[in-house]
Design a protein around this motif. Structure first.
Motif, PDB file in Angstrom:
ATOM      1  N   THR A   1     -17.652  -1.738  -2.234  1.00 31.68           N
ATOM      2  CA  THR A   1     -16.870  -0.545  -2.560  1.00 31.68           C
ATOM      3  C   THR A   1     -16.511   0.193  -1.275  1.00 31.68           C
ATOM      4  O   THR A   1     -17.367   0.398  -0.411  1.00 31.68           O
ATOM      5  CB  THR A   1     -17.653   0.399  -3.478  1.00 31.68           C
ATOM      6  OG1 THR A   1     -17.913  -0.265  -4.711  1.00 31.68           O
ATOM      7  CG2 THR A   1     -16.864   1.672  -3.761  1.00 31.68           C
ATOM      8  N   ILE A   2     -15.245   0.561  -1.157  1.00 34.39           N
ATOM      9  CA  ILE A   2     -14.785   1.396  -0.054  1.00 34.39           C
ATOM     10  C   ILE A   2     -14.379   2.742  -0.636  1.00 34.39           C
ATOM     11  O   ILE A   2     -13.639   2.818  -1.621  1.00 34.39           O
ATOM     12  CB  ILE A   2     -13.596   0.750   0.676  1.00 34.39           C
ATOM     13  CG1 ILE A   2     -14.082  -0.480   1.465  1.00 34.39           C
ATOM     14  CG2 ILE A   2     -12.917   1.744   1.616  1.00 34.39           C
ATOM     15  CD1 ILE A   2     -12.977  -1.269   2.118  1.00 34.39           C
TER      16      ILE A   2
ATOM     17  N   THR B   1      -0.939   7.160   0.672  1.00 29.56           N
ATOM     18  CA  THR B   1      -2.250   6.859   1.255  1.00 29.56           C
ATOM     19  C   THR B   1      -2.954   5.750   0.473  1.00 29.56           C
ATOM     20  O   THR B   1      -3.458   4.779   1.065  1.00 29.56           O
ATOM     21  CB  THR B   1      -3.129   8.123   1.261  1.00 29.56           C
ATOM     22  OG1 THR B   1      -2.469   9.172   1.975  1.00 29.56           O
ATOM     23  CG2 THR B   1      -4.477   7.844   1.924  1.00 29.56           C
ATOM     24  N   ILE B   2      -2.991   5.881  -0.836  1.00 28.45           N
ATOM     25  CA  ILE B   2      -3.650   4.873  -1.667  1.00 28.45           C
ATOM     26  C   ILE B   2      -2.953   3.520  -1.537  1.00 28.45           C
ATOM     27  O   ILE B   2      -3.600   2.478  -1.392  1.00 28.45           O
ATOM     28  CB  ILE B   2      -3.685   5.310  -3.136  1.00 28.45           C
ATOM     29  CG1 ILE B   2      -4.604   6.529  -3.296  1.00 28.45           C
ATOM     30  CG2 ILE B   2      -4.170   4.172  -4.037  1.00 28.45           C
ATOM     31  CD1 ILE B   2      -4.636   7.101  -4.696  1.00 28.45           C
ATOM     32  N   ARG B   3      -1.626   3.544  -1.539  1.00 28.50           N
ATOM     33  CA  ARG B   3      -0.880   2.291  -1.439  1.00 28.50           C
ATOM     34  C   ARG B   3      -1.166   1.584  -0.114  1.00 28.50           C
ATOM     35  O   ARG B   3      -1.369   0.364  -0.070  1.00 28.50           O
ATOM     36  CB  ARG B   3       0.622   2.556  -1.591  1.00 28.50           C
ATOM     37  CG  ARG B   3       1.469   1.294  -1.587  1.00 28.50           C
ATOM     38  CD  ARG B   3       2.870   1.543  -2.120  1.00 28.50           C
ATOM     39  NE  ARG B   3       3.491   2.701  -1.485  1.00 28.50           N
ATOM     40  CZ  ARG B   3       3.816   3.813  -2.140  1.00 28.50           C
ATOM     41  NH1 ARG B   3       3.563   3.936  -3.428  1.00 28.50           N
ATOM     42  NH2 ARG B   3       4.386   4.820  -1.500  1.00 28.50           N
TER      43      ARG B   3
ATOM     44  N   VAL C   1      -4.214  -3.449   2.072  1.00 29.74           N
ATOM     45  CA  VAL C   1      -5.030  -4.167   3.058  1.00 29.74           C
ATOM     46  C   VAL C   1      -6.349  -4.680   2.500  1.00 29.74           C
ATOM     47  O   VAL C   1      -6.761  -5.804   2.796  1.00 29.74           O
ATOM     48  CB  VAL C   1      -5.302  -3.256   4.285  1.00 29.74           C
ATOM     49  CG1 VAL C   1      -6.278  -3.907   5.255  1.00 29.74           C
ATOM     50  CG2 VAL C   1      -3.991  -2.936   4.990  1.00 29.74           C
ATOM     51  N   ILE C   2      -7.020  -3.891   1.665  1.00 28.25           N
ATOM     52  CA  ILE C   2      -8.394  -4.276   1.284  1.00 28.25           C
ATOM     53  C   ILE C   2      -8.431  -5.400   0.261  1.00 28.25           C
ATOM     54  O   ILE C   2      -9.463  -6.068   0.106  1.00 28.25           O
ATOM     55  CB  ILE C   2      -9.203  -3.069   0.768  1.00 28.25           C
ATOM     56  CG1 ILE C   2      -8.624  -2.544  -0.562  1.00 28.25           C
ATOM     57  CG2 ILE C   2      -9.253  -1.970   1.814  1.00 28.25           C
ATOM     58  CD1 ILE C   2      -9.527  -1.514  -1.219  1.00 28.25           C
ATOM     59  N   GLY C   3      -7.321  -5.643  -0.443  1.00 21.93           N
ATOM     60  CA  GLY C   3      -7.280  -6.761  -1.379  1.00 21.93           C
ATOM     61  C   GLY C   3      -8.217  -6.575  -2.564  1.00 21.93           C
ATOM     62  O   GLY C   3      -8.610  -5.468  -2.908  1.00 21.93           O
TER      63      GLY C   3
ATOM     64  N   ILE D   1     -11.481  -0.151   8.952  1.00 20.44           N
ATOM     65  CA  ILE D   1     -12.754  -0.057   8.218  1.00 20.44           C
ATOM     66  C   ILE D   1     -13.272  -1.442   7.874  1.00 20.44           C
ATOM     67  O   ILE D   1     -14.484  -1.683   7.895  1.00 20.44           O
ATOM     68  CB  ILE D   1     -12.624   0.836   6.963  1.00 20.44           C
ATOM     69  CG1 ILE D   1     -14.008   1.346   6.512  1.00 20.44           C
ATOM     70  CG2 ILE D   1     -11.980   0.107   5.805  1.00 20.44           C
ATOM     71  CD1 ILE D   1     -14.690   2.260   7.487  1.00 20.44           C
ATOM     72  N   LEU D   2     -12.385  -2.374   7.567  1.00 16.87           N
ATOM     73  CA  LEU D   2     -12.831  -3.744   7.298  1.00 16.87           C
ATOM     74  C   LEU D   2     -13.457  -4.366   8.543  1.00 16.87           C
ATOM     75  O   LEU D   2     -14.471  -5.073   8.454  1.00 16.87           O
ATOM     76  CB  LEU D   2     -11.653  -4.600   6.819  1.00 16.87           C
ATOM     77  CG  LEU D   2     -11.082  -4.269   5.440  1.00 16.87           C
ATOM     78  CD1 LEU D   2      -9.907  -5.192   5.112  1.00 16.87           C
ATOM     79  CD2 LEU D   2     -12.145  -4.363   4.349  1.00 16.87           C
TER      80      LEU D   2
END
Length: 334
Positions: free
Chosen positions: A62-63, A82-84, A89-91, A303-304
């Protein structure tokens, strides 16, 4: 019944540990063995058990994406972009948890077992206690929108001061002498940065700062409309208005029309952000493009990286603003 790691191990004639490592792309497994296992997993329609995987890796998958506030001062377009950007990226390997900091009476629910990493869209220095808590929990952190010095913090920001400076300079170069500003939420860093750019442009071009031309808004269309009505009611109204975001600029243009005036013939208007709707207003809105979606994408990528390879090194990443010249501004001829 769904296929399991043991089923794949039996067919591949390897241990279930080898299968697990191969599915997680471990460098300890030979490429030909890894390829064989991946092919078997696909043939069997193997679906990973993320709950079990989380227990083994001690990860939540969870991010957290946090805003200073979702209900106060965060426009719907800013929120959506922002959400988009993060989601692009996080998939599907991570769940995205979205919340406003002001929803919490305390931060005891924010801990390492719940979040693998946190992205903060920071709009105010009031966020600092949250930032210190996250760092104290050892959770990888990326801060967007506001520069926060400190060990291990990645900051991804746009140069708002330069963006507003360029916008106001453009109005001055277009012949405008009476230029007003509709500000954002008081206390927000973006409000401060855009005000400073506005002031610096006036000072550098030898133009007076008139305090009646500085009006408070709230980053929404209604406050932009109310602020413009206040400016139009002045004995000597401005001929151009710089709005600290596009939502307020749209509200401001509506107020101009309601007063029987025209944009840009009677009033030039500039916004900030370049939201998707800004090019479809009537007339299309001149605005400062602040790439929120791209900033958020960069933050998500960072962050990833921090989740996979923890680091105590801080980093400051600048994303440039661009003045998008459209038809809501005009040369002042009188």
């Amino acid at each position: 019944m769904a296929a399991t790691i043991k089923d794949i191990a039996k067919l591949a004639n390897v241990s279930h540990t080898t299968v697990s490592r191969a599915l997680n792309n471990s460098p300890l497994i030979k490429e030909d063995t890894k390829r064989k296992i991946m092919e078997l997993a696909e043939q069997l329609n193997y679906i990973p058990n993320y709950n079990a995987k989380s227990l083994v890796l001690q990860r939540s998958h969870t991010i957290g994406l946090f805003f200073t506030s979702i209900s106060e001062g965060t426009s719907s377009s800013f929120f959506a972009d922002t959400i988009r950007g993060v989601n692009n990226v996080i998939g599907v390997d991570y769940n995205l948890f979205v919340r406003g900091i002001d929803d919490y009476a305390d931060f005891s629910a924010i801990h390492r077992k719940r979040f693998d990493g946190i992205i903060l869209m920071s709009q105010s220095e009031a966020d600092n206690p949250f930032i210190y808590h996250v760092l104290g929990q050892g959770i990888p952190l990326v801060v967007l929108n506001r520069q926060v010095p400190g060990a291990g913090i990645v900051n991804v920001i746009s140069n708002d001061k330069e963006g507003s400076y360029e916008a106001v300079s453009f109005l001055i170069e277009s012949g405008h002498e009476r230029i007003a500003i509709i500000e954002g939420v008081e206390g927000f860093k973006s409000t401060q940065q855009r005000r400073e750019g506005f002031m610096n442009a006036l000072i550098d071009h030898g133009k007076p700062i008139r305090h009646e031309y500085i009006v408070q808004g709230h980053y929404d269309t209604e406050s932009g409309s109310l602020a413009m009505k206040q400016l139009l009611a002045l004995e000597e109204p401005p001929t151009a208005v710089f709005c600290s975001n596009d939502d307020m600029a749209i509200g401001a243009m509506n107020a101009v029309f309601e007063n029987g005036l025209k944009v840009p013939e009677d009033m030039s208007v500039i916004g900030f952000d370049d939201i998707g709707f800004s090019m479809y207003t009537t007339p299309p809105l001149t605005t400062v493009k602040r790439p929120i979606e791209q900033i958020s994408e960069r933050g998500a990528a960072c962050i990833l990286e921090r989740i996979q390879s923890p680091s105590t090194e801080g980093e400051l990443i600048f994303m440039e603003t661009v003045l998008m010249k459209r038809r809501s501004t005009a040369q002042r001829t009188r």
